[in-house]
Enzyme design. Structure first.
Site: not given
Ligand code: F6P
Length: 321
Positions: A23, A106, A128-129, A156, A164, A213, A245, A252
């Site tokens: 945008r 990339g 997001i990384d 939590r 757990r 504790r 667990r 997500v």
């Molecule tokens: O680079 C973002 C990312 O979500 C990484 O955290 C993860 O390893 C990868 O992409 C997952 O890629 P894909 O959506 O191709 O499975």
């Protein structure tokens, strides 16, 4: 020569805030009288000439939406000589004189390849990384962390009720930023990061200290690829007898409405990318450092050493004593 038509492309893993960037690019450019074309399906669509004109209305009502209206792809064809040649030809045929590419490592290497072939190109960090060495923050990271944090908070509640230990795997590829931010923010007892060695003994010791504790529940955050969350959970159960667990948060973390931080970042970076094109720049990426927008040569930017906040990891360990 003044530009008259530019393109915008999103590529790689989608990141919340990509739409806000699209945008911003479209509106900033249209404001100056430029025509804007969206390239659909990332570099794959660039090769096949999958273009869509963008006007003011076509980027309306998207600032709050996750994903990317232009779609995205991980293109292996673009990695080839032939693919890149086709992409350059498609841009020339469509009269696109400058291209803005939003994505992660990339994708920005793709931008670099196009710039080397003479295409006027500017990159925007969106992943997001948060693993890009030239910028403090990339678009999508803040939203992903908040999504992970919200999940940890919810887990939590049930961890406490059932007494757990939960092992929660978060994304991040080979970078521990999401794990660190969500783990520290979510009060995790241990955070396993690719940037730091970990010891199962130390994790167990920490759990034992807590139990001594009276603490009966715990959260362990694992950055993907660092260790198997299932193996960690099994080791905890067999060595402490605690019920465990595993939750793998997965994709997500890639979706959802971008946070205010990501919308602001994307809006500013998108606009700056257009301004750089208008100023005649090419082969550059936008970033943010110390609260200010910056731009660097793509060639140098991607080769910078990645900085990881080890002091923050040390603080997380202290605070979860
Ligand atoms: O680079 C973002 C990312 O979500 C990484 O955290 C993860 O390893 C990868 O992409 C997952 O890629 P894909 O959506 O191709 O499975």
């Amino acid at each position: 020569m003044a530009l008259s038509r530019i393109g915008i492309l999103t590529s790689g893993g989608d990141a919340p805030g990509m739409n806000a960037a699209i945008r911003a690019v479209a509106r900033r450019a249209i404001y100056d009288g430029l025509e804007v074309v969206g390239v659909r399906h990332g570099f794959q669509g660039l090769i096949s000439g999958d273009f869509q004109p963008l006007d003011l209305g076509s980027v309306g009502d998207i600032i709050h939406r996750g994903g990317t209206i232009l779609f995205t792809a991980r293109s292996s064809a673009f990695l080839t000589e032939e693919g890149q040649r086709l992409a350059v030809d498609a841009l020339a045929q469509a009269g696109i004189e400058g291209l803005i590419i939003a994505g992660g490592d990339g994708s920005l290497r793709g931008a670099q390849a196009l710039a080397r072939r003479g295409v006027v190109t500017i990159g925007i960090p969106a992943s997001i990384d948060n693993d890009l060495p030239f910028t403090q923050w990339s678009i999508g990271f803040d939203t992903a962390v908040n999504t992970a944090l919200d999940a940890i908070d919810r887990i939590r509640d049930t961890a406490t009720s059932h007494e757990r230990t939960f092992v929660i795997e978060v994304m991040g590829h080979s970078c521990g930023w999401i794990a660190l931010a969500a783990g520290l923010g979510g009060g995790a007892e241990s955070i396993l990061l690719p940037e730091e060695p970990f010891s199962l003994d130390a994790i167990i010791e920490r759990l034992d200290r807590g139990r001594a504790r009276g603490k009966r529940h715990s959260i362990i955050v694992v950055s993907e690829g660092t260790a198997s969350a299932t193996d960690v959970a099994q080791a905890v159960t067999s060595r402490t007898g605690m019920e465990t667990r595993v939750t793998i948060l997965g994709h997500v973390q890639r979706g959802g409405s971008p946070t205010a931080v990501d919308r602001l970042l994307a809006s500013q970076m998108g606009a700056r990318a257009v301004e750089l094109l208008e100023a005649g720049a090419t082969g550059r990426v936008v970033g943010v450092r110390e609260g200010h927008l910056v731009d660097d040569e793509i060639e140098e930017a991607l080769e910078k050493p990645r900085q990881f906040p080890h002091q923050l990891a040390a603080l997380a360990a202290i605070l979860s004593i």
